[in-house]
Design an enzyme around this catalytic site. Structure first.
Site, short mmCIF file in Angstrom:
data_model
loop_
_atom_site.label_atom_id
_atom_site.label_comp_id
_atom_site.label_asym_id
_atom_site.label_seq_id
_atom_site.Cartn_x
_atom_site.Cartn_y
_atom_site.Cartn_z
N HIS A 222 -2.18 57.31 33.21
CA HIS A 222 -2.86 58.20 34.16
C HIS A 222 -3.40 59.43 33.43
O HIS A 222 -4.53 59.85 33.66
CB HIS A 222 -1.88 58.64 35.25
N HIS A 276 6.88 60.00 34.57
CA HIS A 276 6.81 60.05 33.11
C HIS A 276 7.65 61.21 32.59
O HIS A 276 7.87 62.20 33.30
CB HIS A 276 5.36 60.23 32.62
#
Length: 335
Positions: A222, A276
């Site tokens: 992303h 993350h």
């Protein structure tokens, strides 16, 4: 700089002093610049004609099959047909124990903005700033310009995606939501802070893709792709649309700020959503910046033929006019 001296003798009175007018003329190099520019434009035109004749065969015979193979490999990796490395985990690791609450910026939103936002912005900008000296229709030329620039954008995006996918497959680092998504079988029996290298996901609440994706944390896809998209558009607007002489000088910076904000939101929410680790986002941002640098600077794909030809033509005109204007120095009297 060559010097041309013209001696003018007065016929009215031979006894009068002779006047010398010194005129600075352009050097041979300056005089030859318009010719060199024309040759460069003709050379570019010849190359373009060559690729127009043979581009279809190269595209259908080499480029398209390579692109399909690349996309197929990425798809097989995402579906788990191509396995990836599992880095293992420590029992009861608090960094991997966050609950999964979804994504603020979903994959669907990311993909749609990556593909649609650049082509819309580029098309509108090209239509507004298109030079008026093209023989083709304005819409046709806008489509051509947009195609060239969007092709460069997709080129860099594919490089970005390939680098991220390869790194994910080689590292196999668990996400912060690893225990919630995967529910590894070994975690039910291990004790203390024991390291587990071999495990199998047993979750019944999440699909097999989520279970497999639970150990594909490094780096952040992303982040890398959103940073690439935002910086590419900001770079394009700076090169194409920004000028202090325009009626508005704040519109382009505001659009650039929105692009950078988009990249920042997509990146930072990966940490706040616990999707993350911070180092995943940092490395993803570095990959995004590097891919932009490669696409628009190193590979020199950010320029396209019609722009270079138009710039060379206008520059030739300006320099030709300069060679017709000489700087006349003050007269020097010779005894």
């Amino acid at each position: 700089m060559g010097v041309f001296e013209c001696v003018v003798a007065s016929k009215m009175n031979p006894t009068e002093s002779t006047e010398v007018f010194t005129i600075n003329m352009a050097s041979n190099e300056t005089l030859n610049e318009p010719v060199r520019l024309r040759r460069d434009v003709e050379s570019q035109s010849t190359k373009t004609n060559f690729w127009n004749r043979h581009g279809l065969w190269w595209t259908m015979g080499i480029d398209l099959p390579l692109l399909l193979i690349l996309l197929a490999l990425i798809g097989l990796f995402e579906m788990g047909v191509i396995p990836n490395h599992k880095a293992g985990f420590y029992c009861n690791d608090p960094a991997l124990s966050f609950p999964f609450n979804g994504d603020t910026v979903t994959s669907q939103v990311l993909v749609s903005t990556l593909l649609i936002m650049p082509i819309v912005i580029v098309a509108i900008t090209e239509y507004i700033f298109l030079a008026a000296d093209f023989s083709q229709s304005r819409i046709l030329q806008t489509c051509k310009n947009t195609f060239y620039l969007y092709r460069t954008y997709v080129y860099g995006l594919l490089i970005n995606l390939c680098v991220v996918e390869v790194m994910k497959g080689l590292v196999g680092n668990p996400r912060p939501t690893f225990f919630d998504l995967c529910e590894p079988d070994a975690a039910k029996t291990c004790k203390g802070s024991e390291f587990v290298a071999d495990f199998k996901c047993t979750s019944q609440r999440f699909s097999s893709w989520y279970q497999m994706d639970s150990y594909r944390s490094f780096p952040s896809g992303h982040t890398s792709m959103s940073v690439y998209c935002g910086l590419f558009i900001a770079w394009y607007l700076q090169r194409r649309a920004f000028n202090w002489r325009h009626r508005t000088i704040f519109l382009v910076p505001v659009l650039q700020l929105l692009c950078l904000t988009y990249a920042a939101v997509c990146s930072l929410t990966r940490i706040t959503d616990h999707r993350h680790h911070w180092w995943d986002v940092l490395v993803g941002a570095i990959i995004g910046v590097a891919s932009v640098y490669y696409a628009v600077i190193i590979s020199s794909n950010f320029t396209y033929y019609h722009s270079r030809a138009s710039d060379a033509k206008s520059e030739e005109s300006r320099r030709t006019m300069r060679t017709l204007i000489y700087d006349e120095q003050r007269p020097v009297t010779v005894p």
